[in-house]
Design a protein around this motif. Structure first.
Motif, PDB file in Angstrom:
ATOM      1  N   GLU A 257       5.304   3.057  -4.965  1.00 19.83           N
ATOM      2  CA  GLU A 257       5.092   1.625  -5.215  1.00 19.83           C
ATOM      3  C   GLU A 257       6.387   0.848  -4.947  1.00 19.83           C
ATOM      4  OE1 GLU A 257       1.939   0.790  -6.731  1.00 19.83           O
ATOM      5  OE2 GLU A 257       2.359  -1.324  -6.410  1.00 19.83           O
TER       6      GLU A 257
ATOM      7  N   ARG B 155      -5.726  -7.437  -7.492  1.00 17.95           N
ATOM      8  CA  ARG B 155      -5.803  -7.306  -6.020  1.00 17.95           C
ATOM      9  C   ARG B 155      -7.257  -7.299  -5.558  1.00 17.95           C
ATOM     10  NH1 ARG B 155      -2.073  -2.197  -4.637  1.00 17.95           N
ATOM     11  NH2 ARG B 155      -0.227  -2.763  -5.816  1.00 17.95           N
ATOM     12  N   ARG B 156      -8.132  -6.688  -6.362  1.00 18.62           N
ATOM     13  CA  ARG B 156      -9.547  -6.597  -6.004  1.00 18.62           C
ATOM     14  C   ARG B 156     -10.199  -7.984  -5.931  1.00 18.62           C
ATOM     15  NH1 ARG B 156     -12.460  -2.047  -6.463  1.00 18.62           N
ATOM     16  NH2 ARG B 156     -10.837  -1.072  -7.695  1.00 18.62           N
TER      17      ARG B 156
ATOM     18  N   LEU C  72      -3.978  -3.676 -10.058  1.00 17.89           N
ATOM     19  CA  LEU C  72      -5.014  -3.326  -9.087  1.00 17.89           C
ATOM     20  C   LEU C  72      -6.265  -4.188  -9.264  1.00 17.89           C
ATOM     21  CD1 LEU C  72      -4.839   0.579  -8.937  1.00 17.89           C
ATOM     22  CD2 LEU C  72      -3.514  -1.110  -7.682  1.00 17.89           C
TER      23      LEU C  72
ATOM     24  N   TYR D  60     -12.159   0.003   4.578  1.00 17.78           N
ATOM     25  CA  TYR D  60     -11.807  -0.957   3.520  1.00 17.78           C
ATOM     26  C   TYR D  60     -12.876  -1.004   2.432  1.00 17.78           C
ATOM     27  CZ  TYR D  60      -7.520  -2.632   5.539  1.00 17.78           C
ATOM     28  OH  TYR D  60      -6.226  -2.696   5.980  1.00 17.78           O
TER      29      TYR D  60
ATOM     30  N   TYR E 256     -12.003  -0.310  -1.425  1.00 18.21           N
ATOM     31  CA  TYR E 256     -12.321  -1.285  -2.470  1.00 18.21           C
ATOM     32  C   TYR E 256     -13.407  -0.757  -3.409  1.00 18.21           C
ATOM     33  CZ  TYR E 256      -9.363  -5.095  -0.868  1.00 18.21           C
ATOM     34  OH  TYR E 256      -8.268  -5.871  -0.569  1.00 18.21           O
TER      35      TYR E 256
ATOM     36  N   LEU F 242      -2.924  -2.677   4.054  1.00 18.90           N
ATOM     37  CA  LEU F 242      -3.319  -1.610   3.124  1.00 18.90           C
ATOM     38  C   LEU F 242      -2.656  -1.781   1.770  1.00 18.90           C
ATOM     39  CD1 LEU F 242      -3.261   1.772   5.046  1.00 18.90           C
ATOM     40  CD2 LEU F 242      -5.225   0.549   4.133  1.00 18.90           C
ATOM     41  N   LEU F 243      -1.442  -2.332   1.777  1.00 22.74           N
ATOM     42  CA  LEU F 243      -0.710  -2.490   0.517  1.00 22.74           C
ATOM     43  C   LEU F 243      -1.415  -3.467  -0.416  1.00 22.74           C
ATOM     44  CD1 LEU F 243       2.972  -2.634   1.844  1.00 22.74           C
ATOM     45  CD2 LEU F 243       1.730  -0.674   0.952  1.00 22.74           C
ATOM     46  N   MET F 244      -2.320  -4.280   0.148  1.00 25.67           N
ATOM     47  CA  MET F 244      -3.049  -5.241  -0.684  1.00 25.67           C
ATOM     48  C   MET F 244      -4.330  -4.654  -1.259  1.00 25.67           C
ATOM     49  SD  MET F 244      -2.685  -9.048   0.518  1.00 25.67           S
ATOM     50  CE  MET F 244      -3.534  -9.340  -1.016  1.00 25.67           C
ATOM     51  N   ALA F 245      -4.717  -3.483  -0.785  1.00 21.46           N
ATOM     52  CA  ALA F 245      -5.957  -2.879  -1.283  1.00 21.46           C
ATOM     53  C   ALA F 245      -5.754  -2.426  -2.737  1.00 21.46           C
ATOM     54  CB  ALA F 245      -6.340  -1.697  -0.402  1.00 21.46           C
ATOM     55  N   PRO F 246      -6.818  -2.472  -3.525  1.00 20.96           N
ATOM     56  CA  PRO F 246      -6.685  -2.110  -4.943  1.00 20.96           C
ATOM     57  C   PRO F 246      -6.652  -0.597  -5.152  1.00 20.96           C
ATOM     58  CG  PRO F 246      -8.935  -2.731  -4.492  1.00 20.96           C
ATOM     59  CD  PRO F 246      -8.186  -2.909  -3.204  1.00 20.96           C
ATOM     60  N   ILE F 247      -5.667   0.039  -4.570  1.00 20.17           N
ATOM     61  CA  ILE F 247      -5.531   1.491  -4.714  1.00 20.17           C
ATOM     62  C   ILE F 247      -4.096   1.808  -5.137  1.00 20.17           C
ATOM     63  CG2 ILE F 247      -7.288   2.178  -3.042  1.00 20.17           C
ATOM     64  CD1 ILE F 247      -4.968   2.460  -0.988  1.00 20.17           C
ATOM     65  N   ASP F 248      -3.931   2.923  -5.796  1.00 16.61           N
ATOM     66  CA  ASP F 248      -2.589   3.394  -6.122  1.00 16.61           C
ATOM     67  C   ASP F 248      -1.883   3.672  -4.794  1.00 16.61           C
ATOM     68  OD1 ASP F 248      -0.364   5.026  -6.765  1.00 16.61           O
ATOM     69  OD2 ASP F 248      -1.320   5.535  -8.673  1.00 16.61           O
ATOM     70  N   ARG F 249      -0.701   3.082  -4.628  1.00 23.61           N
ATOM     71  CA  ARG F 249      -0.020   3.243  -3.332  1.00 23.61           C
ATOM     72  C   ARG F 249       0.410   4.680  -3.082  1.00 23.61           C
ATOM     73  NH1 ARG F 249       3.356  -2.460  -3.047  1.00 23.61           N
ATOM     74  NH2 ARG F 249       1.504  -3.758  -2.877  1.00 23.61           N
TER      75      ARG F 249
ATOM     76  N   GLU G 152       8.236  -1.692  -1.529  1.00 21.77           N
ATOM     77  CA  GLU G 152       8.682  -3.058  -1.812  1.00 21.77           C
ATOM     78  C   GLU G 152      10.089  -3.299  -1.318  1.00 21.77           C
ATOM     79  OE1 GLU G 152       8.121  -3.830  -5.936  1.00 21.77           O
ATOM     80  OE2 GLU G 152       5.962  -3.563  -5.773  1.00 21.77           O
TER      81      GLU G 152
END
Lengths: 236, 220
Positions: free
Chosen positions: B215, A73-74, A70, A98, A102, B82-89, B219
């Protein structure tokens, strides 16, 4: 910032990338050229952590890249073929969403600021469904830049933009690299990209056909390499 | 993860309230099924009442399928971002699950009285147990639908794969829901508890397992 060694990607029975090695340093902008299907988008998707390479190593910010990281990705900003925004939300709501995902503390101010930066502030409360393709692309650019990523990954970002929009995009990318960020830019906009990039790469059938600093690349050399990569066709 | 799930739920709910792409077609479809049942079976007959639980749950499942199955599809490309955001999927799954539960509950609240009216069946006297049965069935279907929707969202044969996966997987839940509702109408009432347990276990599995594996599901 980015180091790829012998990257390979196989999708089904198709070898999309066949051993791609390159490095990208802070402050640099690498323009990626090649025919349709040469592997530009696939290479970007590997760096964007959307896919795992079949073989080879990819290092980002000094560490091995992992798709579930993660924190990594940030530090990335990715603008793909589609602007990646929700049509049923307003421009402001998209950026606010977003900004919150983030974890930006000043989410509302950042969203508004970014809308102003890309010239969409007057349309902030309009549903994106009503935006033109160029406005959506501007919003996608704002989304990509809002969290101040260190590495920008742009896949044909000039598409749909008018001349002013393209100028804005070039200026924002140049500012980003000028501030120590890096950018990997897949494009068919030869003139613009050559004016913007510090390095040039041409992909042909999943392999690097040409890789050199833009300053050392003469127009004649580039046109010859690109023409060969495009299969002898005309320049795009 | 919860914070991200709340923001994503807000996004999903806003999209649905503005677009009405999921609930409205599902509700219309469900009401049409209820009317067709009413015509086909000559609603109001005493002999029809034992069939009411089965007809009701089939109506709820088929119409909910239209909403739940498409919940991942409406986002298309933006959902990929959204899958690229730094969050737990898992947050994406939780938000979709919450939306699907809400949609299916609203749908059930509309369809249950409609089915009862058109088929001439009074609702069970044990109101709270009936509501509990409805909630367990709805949550289970929404959870399974969210998981299967995520699994098939990026596949080319999505329209075919989703029903092929979802309907067989939810057959134990359908069996439990119909049997529990029948028990409330006096058919083998002693078994009511067992059927409710079956549904609760189904719900638990289809909420927890996809949450942990989301996750990997995204994929595929």
């Amino acid at each position: 910032m980015l180091e790829a060694r012998d990257l390979r990607l196989q999708l089904g029975d198709r070898r999309v990338l066949r051993g791609v090695s390159f490095a990208l340093m802070p402050g640099h902008c690498l323009a990626l050229f090649g025919a349709n299907g040469a592997g530009k988008t696939s290479l970007l998707s590997l760096v964007a952590l959307q896919r795992v390479p079949t073989a080879g190593s990819l290092r980002l910010f000094g560490g091995e890249a992992a798709v579930d990281d993660l924190a990594l990705r940030r530090r990335l900003g990715y603008l793909g073929h589609e602007p990646g925004v929700f049509l049923g939300l307003t421009g402001y709501e998209n950026l606010l969403l977003y900004a919150r995902l983030y974890g930006l503390t000043d989410a509302k101010e950042r969203a508004l600021g970014e809308l102003r930066r890309v010239g969409l502030a007057p349309f902030r409360h309009t549903l994106v469904r009503s935006y033109s393709a160029g406005m959506r692309q501007r919003l996608g650019l704002a989304r990509t830049l809002m969290h101040r990523p260190e590495l920008l990954l742009l896949d044909e970002p000039h598409q749909s933009l008018d001349r002013r929009g393209q100028d804005l995009l070039d200026r924002l990318v140049a500012e980003h690299c000028g501030e120590g960020g890096a950018a990997l830019l897949a494009t068919h906009e030869t003139e613009r990209a050559l004016g913007l990039a510090t390095d040039v790469m041409v992909l042909s059938r999943g392999r690097i056909a040409y890789l050199a600093p833009a300053a050392e690349t003469t127009r004649a050399t580039f046109e010859k390499v690109l023409s060969e990569a495009l299969g002898g066709g005309e320049l795009c | 993860m919860l914070k991200a799930a709340v923001w994503l739920f807000w996004k999903d709910l806003s999209l649905e309230l503005r677009g009405r792409e999921l609930l409205l077609p599902a509700a219309v479809f469900g009401l049409i099924i209820a009317m067709l049942y009413g015509f086909a079976f000559d609603g109001g007959q005493q002999a029809l009442r034992p069939m009411f639980p089965g007809l009701l749950w089939l109506g709820i499942f088929f119409s909910s399928f239209l909403a739940v199955g498409r919940a991942f599809g409406v986002e298309a490309e933006a959902g990929q971002q959204l899958l690229m955001a730094p969050i737990d999927r898992g947050a994406i799954f939780l938000a979709k699950l919450a939306l699907n539960i809400l949609l299916t509950l609203v749908l059930t609240a509309v369809l249950t009285p409609a089915f009862a009216l058109l088929l001439g069946a009074p609702l069970p006297r044990a109101t709270w147990l009936f509501l509990w049965t409805l909630v367990l069935g709805v949550v289970g279907f929404a959870a399974a639908g969210s998981a299967m929707g995520a699994l098939t969202a990026q596949t080319r044969l999505r329209e075919l794969l989703l029903p092929a996966l979802l309907l067989p997987f939810t057959s134990p839940l359908l069996l439990g829901a119909v049997s529990a509702t029948s028990a409330l109408y006096g058919k083998s009432p002693a078994q009511l508890g067992s059927w409710l347990w079956l549904m609760a276990v189904f719900d638990g599995i289809f909420i927890l397992v996809p949450l942990l594996l989301f996750e990997y599901l995204t994929e595929v």
